[in-house]
Design an enzyme around this catalytic site. Sequence first.
Site: not given
Ligand code: G3I
Length: 305
Positions: A127, A169, A206, A235, A237
């Site tokens: 990104e 990516n 996405h 990725e 969806d």
């Molecule tokens: O694990 C913690 C948990 O302990 C805590 O209580 C909770 C509270 O907010 O957060 C949890 O972490 C979260 C994590 O996902 C796991 O669920 C983060 O806040 C959250 O920011 C994180 O989001 C991820 C996101 O990337 C971060 O940028 C998404 O799961 C993930 O699907 C998403 O994936 C991205 C790719 O890496 C790059 N391209 C876009 C894609 C979608 O946004």
Amino acid sequence: GSTLQAAAAETGRYFGTAIAAGRLNDGTYTGIANREFNMITAENEMKMDATEPSQNQFSYGNGDRILSWAQQNGKRVRGHALAWHSQQPGWMQNMSGSALRSAMLNHVTQVATHYRGKIYAWDVVNEAFADGSSGGRRDSNLQRTGNDWIEAAFRAARAADPNAKLCYNDYNTDNWSHAKTQGVYTMVRDFKSRGVPIDCVGFQAHFNSGNPVPSNYDTTLRNFANLGVDVQITELDIEGSGSSQAQQYQGVVQACLSVARCTGITVWGVRDSDSWRASGTPLLFDGNGNKKAAYTSVLNQLNSG
Ligand code: G3I
């Protein structure tokens, strides 16, 4: 083929999913993942904040858990992601200049070395291009270390793991007429002409109603492939439901199948309830693990080549 991975394999491609370490003890989840997919991406566990929470203190527990699960089940792994403006550990977020450049390169080297020989392809840089009409780089602390930060990251990754394919990516690079797509294309062409080690380009894919699957997707994938790189849907969806969603999924699969160097497709999660889009239904299985219309259209398209 009667599963996504089997049908994709008959075309010489893989079919993958993102996996979250926290769900590996959910038998419905791992059952579907093991049956349907043969390429695994850690949804969060190999990112910068996860793997280097304190500077030079590396933490591979959850990433290794996903890698082991994949290996035990005979699956390959895409690494995601070595360098990114987002999901940086706190200590890195306010760094700049040569200190940040060195820290970023050290991160790339250490993580790629830890996983050396075990990764099919790394998202080396994620990104890095701006949204909107500029076609230029995204402003970030990494970009402010100098425009050559991306190629420096690719060279460090190649040195650390010479056998992994190295990918750039990004999202919203699917429509050939978008400035962001053209910006990435120009960078990849430049890298290939100057011998910067890049092997593949990942299209996150996405999609939603404001950002639908473009009708020129095959053109985009083909033009990138013609630069001499593999292309992958990394990725996938698609927001929505029913036959409209199914049709859009089919279009993505069709576009990939039409390009010889489109080597595989990864969806960004197993069931709708596993998706980062908490309130949506963008994936191939419903919250109970049942196959959706989108699943059937993907499988049928893979089987018809
Ligand atoms: O694990 C913690 C948990 O302990 C805590 O209580 C909770 C509270 O907010 O957060 C949890 O972490 C979260 C994590 O996902 C796991 O669920 C983060 O806040 C959250 O920011 C994180 O989001 C991820 C996101 O990337 C971060 O940028 C998404 O799961 C993930 O699907 C998403 O994936 C991205 C790719 O890496 C790059 N391209 C876009 C894609 C979608 O946004």
